[in-house]
Design an enzyme around this catalytic site. Structure first.
Site, mmCIF file in Angstrom:
data_model
loop_
_atom_site.group_PDB
_atom_site.id
_atom_site.type_symbol
_atom_site.label_atom_id
_atom_site.label_comp_id
_atom_site.label_asym_id
_atom_site.label_seq_id
_atom_site.Cartn_x
_atom_site.Cartn_y
_atom_site.Cartn_z
ATOM 1 N N GLU A 119 0.828 -1.186 0.000
ATOM 2 C CA GLU A 119 0.000 0.000 0.000
ATOM 3 C C GLU A 119 0.870 1.247 0.000
ATOM 4 O O GLU A 119 1.956 1.259 0.557
ATOM 5 C CB GLU A 119 -0.926 -0.008 1.219
ATOM 6 C CG GLU A 119 -2.171 -0.785 0.915
ATOM 7 C CD GLU A 119 -2.893 -1.292 2.137
ATOM 8 O OE1 GLU A 119 -2.565 -0.860 3.248
ATOM 9 O OE2 GLU A 119 -3.790 -2.130 1.959
ATOM 10 N N CYS A 132 3.580 8.437 1.040
ATOM 11 C CA CYS A 132 4.051 7.512 2.064
ATOM 12 C C CYS A 132 4.307 6.162 1.393
ATOM 13 O O CYS A 132 3.399 5.532 0.851
ATOM 14 C CB CYS A 132 2.976 7.402 3.143
ATOM 15 S SG CYS A 132 3.402 6.268 4.438
ATOM 16 N N CYS A 139 5.849 -6.713 7.713
ATOM 17 C CA CYS A 139 6.986 -6.278 8.533
ATOM 18 C C CYS A 139 7.356 -7.437 9.450
ATOM 19 O O CYS A 139 6.471 -8.086 10.002
ATOM 20 C CB CYS A 139 6.611 -5.041 9.351
ATOM 21 S SG CYS A 139 7.983 -4.370 10.310
ATOM 22 N N CYS A 143 5.430 -4.609 16.483
ATOM 23 C CA CYS A 143 5.030 -3.567 17.423
ATOM 24 C C CYS A 143 3.555 -3.793 17.773
ATOM 25 O O CYS A 143 2.729 -4.005 16.885
ATOM 26 C CB CYS A 143 5.253 -2.184 16.816
ATOM 27 S SG CYS A 143 6.981 -1.932 16.364
ATOM 28 N N CYS A 146 0.639 -1.799 16.040
ATOM 29 C CA CYS A 146 0.711 -1.565 14.591
ATOM 30 C C CYS A 146 0.050 -2.686 13.803
ATOM 31 O O CYS A 146 0.329 -3.862 14.017
ATOM 32 C CB CYS A 146 2.162 -1.426 14.171
ATOM 33 S SG CYS A 146 2.366 -1.291 12.379
ATOM 34 N N CYS A 377 -1.276 6.212 9.693
ATOM 35 C CA CYS A 377 -0.086 5.496 10.162
ATOM 36 C C CYS A 377 -0.453 4.170 10.810
ATOM 37 O O CYS A 377 -1.344 4.095 11.622
ATOM 38 C CB CYS A 377 0.626 6.294 11.230
ATOM 39 S SG CYS A 377 1.063 7.901 10.697
HETATM 40 N N1 SAH Z 1 8.661 0.608 10.455
HETATM 41 C C1 SAH Z 1 8.919 2.003 10.519
HETATM 42 C C2 SAH Z 1 8.144 2.810 9.515
HETATM 43 C C3 SAH Z 1 6.693 2.459 9.290
HETATM 44 S S1 SAH Z 1 5.545 2.782 10.574
HETATM 45 C C4 SAH Z 1 8.686 2.523 11.912
HETATM 46 O O1 SAH Z 1 8.142 1.786 12.731
HETATM 47 O O2 SAH Z 1 9.105 3.638 12.179
HETATM 48 C C5 SAH Z 1 5.271 4.546 10.469
HETATM 49 C C6 SAH Z 1 4.882 5.195 11.819
HETATM 50 O O3 SAH Z 1 3.531 4.870 12.179
HETATM 51 C C7 SAH Z 1 5.734 4.724 12.985
HETATM 52 O O4 SAH Z 1 6.084 5.789 13.822
HETATM 53 C C8 SAH Z 1 4.805 3.787 13.698
HETATM 54 O O5 SAH Z 1 5.206 3.583 15.008
HETATM 55 C C9 SAH Z 1 3.488 4.499 13.554
HETATM 56 N N2 SAH Z 1 2.327 3.644 13.800
HETATM 57 C C10 SAH Z 1 2.221 2.322 13.640
HETATM 58 N N3 SAH Z 1 0.975 1.883 13.967
HETATM 59 C C11 SAH Z 1 0.279 2.976 14.352
HETATM 60 C C12 SAH Z 1 -1.076 3.182 14.771
HETATM 61 N N4 SAH Z 1 -1.945 2.186 14.829
HETATM 62 N N5 SAH Z 1 -1.454 4.441 15.073
HETATM 63 C C13 SAH Z 1 -0.592 5.479 14.949
HETATM 64 N N6 SAH Z 1 0.690 5.337 14.545
HETATM 65 C C14 SAH Z 1 1.129 4.105 14.248
HETATM 66 FE FE1 SF4 Z 2 6.958 -2.712 11.587
HETATM 67 FE FE2 SF4 Z 2 4.739 -1.452 12.306
HETATM 68 FE FE3 SF4 Z 2 6.717 -1.726 14.068
HETATM 69 FE FE4 SF4 Z 2 7.031 -0.046 11.985
HETATM 70 S S1 SF4 Z 2 5.539 0.151 13.651
HETATM 71 S S2 SF4 Z 2 8.504 -1.588 12.748
HETATM 72 S S3 SF4 Z 2 5.861 -1.168 10.393
HETATM 73 S S4 SF4 Z 2 5.499 -3.402 13.150
#
Ligand code: SAH
Ligand code: SF4
Length: 402
Positions: A119, A132, A139, A143, A146, A377
């Site tokens: 996406e 973006c 991934c 996290c 996420c 995000c």
């Molecule tokens: N993997 C990288 C880049 C992709 S995520 C990273 O983790 O930085 C892009 C951003 O979105 C990151 O700061 C991540 O922590 C945030 N993010 C992930 N899930 C989210 C959610 N459900 N709500 C708000 N931000 C989120």
């Molecule tokens: Fe991967 Fe989501 Fe963690 Fe970024 S925030 S490292 S995309 S699991």
């Protein structure tokens, strides 16, 4: 969310299935010269031919060799026999009420019954348009807040697939010289639709360093797409050993997903913290090549109700970042079906934000965009594992009532 669980790696990387005719999109100048060699171009002509092709591919955005008037007919035919200029295919588009567009992009050459898709999200504003971009399908990190991290299918994207997202977006937006812009939805007023790039889509870019680097160096190359490195931001969850390389080998802006000020909590939210704890991460930030007040590191902090959003957390955050040229981005948590967290109350976000503001950081809250189409995000998860219609409706309803 127990401390014991949460493995760091969850699946081996899937093998990349190369298309039969490779695309020239994503090749560096040196690789392009080699490709020309294989099509019979003598060595002494290659540099000049690379310049020509570079212009057609990256400045003009051509998708076929036919109209490359500065290239001889014979060479065009020889190239077309061996190569394509394919980029990811936009297979679905959703346009949000606020103008945000989410594209599902199928990767070139994918012929399996479960083609790989990523996406890519376009966020227009009056003065800029931010794209973006994803760096992996899924991934490997997990996290806990996420959505992308719950996707099982994972593989690294090639440089061509990364820059291909930028090119496919520009195709779609008529954003090449002489192109025609879409009439539905918002686009910026300047002469470019895509002015900024963020590596904040699916995947951890620093687990795919070389491909991300090659793609970003092409995106910023002045003879082609020419988006300045100051307008390109790479976001990492904290792969410490590669942070220095981002500054040294790419030179773009850095964003770090911090989200917690204590290791015990960050271990839960960002399990990679067990490998690279906060102190190491911040040391890498202090030593980031080129960091200065004019080139600050952005720290992202997702606001999770009752988890990391107390005033004590806010104070600890500004203490922790003291001495690092930093920006702070507070991101309201974007819920997804099955997520166990809630977004902090608006009042609490404002109080938290005030502490950060009083410490000298300007306007730290990032407004979520495209919530109605699940493009904000951390909500990216390709149709490989699609949401049910009911889930989508529930989500949209949630977005409406906020
Ligand atoms: N993997 C990288 C880049 C992709 S995520 C990273 O983790 O930085 C892009 C951003 O979105 C990151 O700061 C991540 O922590 C945030 N993010 C992930 N899930 C989210 C959610 N459900 N709500 C708000 N931000 C989120
Ligand atoms: Fe991967 Fe989501 Fe963690 Fe970024 S925030 S490292 S995309 S699991």
């Amino acid at each position: 969310m127990s401390l014991a669980a949460a493995p760091i790696e969850k699946a081996p990387l899937e093998r990349y299935i190369a298309p039969t005719k490779p695309s020239l999109v994503g090749l560096t100048r040196a690789q392009l010269a080699d490709a020309l060699g294989s099509a019979g171009v003598p060595e002494q002509q290659r540099k000049m031919r690379v310049q020509q092709l570079w212009h057609w591919i990256y400045f003009r955005g051509f998708t076929s060799f036919d109209a490359m008037t500065s290239v001889s007919k014979d060479l065009r035919a020889a190239l077309a026999e061996r190569f394509t200029l394919e980029r990811p295919d936009v297979v679905a588009e959703q346009v949000s009420v606020d103008g945000t567009r989410k594209w599902l992009m199928r990767l070139p050459g994918e012929t399996t019954d479960r083609p790989h898709e990523v996406e890519c999200v376009y966020i227009p504003d009056t003065e800029r348009g931010t794209l973006c971009v994803s760096s992996q399908v899924g991934c490997t990190l997990t996290c806990s807040f996420c959505h992308t991290g719950t996707q099982r299918l994972v593989r690294n994207l090639t440089a061509g697939e990364i820059i291909g997202q930028v090119m496919a977006a520009r195709d779609r937006l008529g954003d090449w010289p002489g192109g025609v812009r879409p009439t539905d939805g918002v686009v910026p007023t300047g002469d470019r639709c895509v002015t900024n790039i963020v590596l904040m889509g699916m995947g951890e870019p620093l687990y795919n360093f070389e491909a991300v680097r090659d793609a970003l160096l092409i995106v910023s190359d002045g003879d082609g797409i020419g988006i300045s490195k100051r307008r390109i931001t790479l976001s990492t969850s904290g792969v410490v050993p590669n942070i220095e390389r981002v500054g040294a080998e790419i030179g773009c802006m850095l964003a770090v997903s911090l989200h917690a000020v204590r290791d015990d909590l960050r271990n839960e939210l960002v399990p990679l913290n067990r490998k690279y704890p906060i102190a190491h991460l911040l040391d890498a930030c202090r030593n980031y090549p080129g960091v200065s007040n004019a080139k600050r590191i952005t720290f992202e902090y997702v606001m999770l109700k009752g988890v990391n959003d107390s005033i004590a957390d806010a104070k600890a955050l500004v203490r922790l970042l003291k001495g690092i040229p930093a920006k702070i981005n507070l991101i309201p948590f974007n819920p997804w079906p099955g997520s166990t967290y809630e977004c902090s109350d608006w009042e609490q976000i404002e109080k938290f934000s005030q502490v950060v503001f009083d410490a000298g950081y300007a306007s730290p809250v990032r407004t979520p965009r495209g919530r109605d189409i699940l493009a904000a995000c951390g909500q990216l998860k390709s149709a490989t594992e699609k949401l049910s219609v009911r889930e989508r409706m529930a989500l949209r309803a949630m977005a409406m009532t906020e």
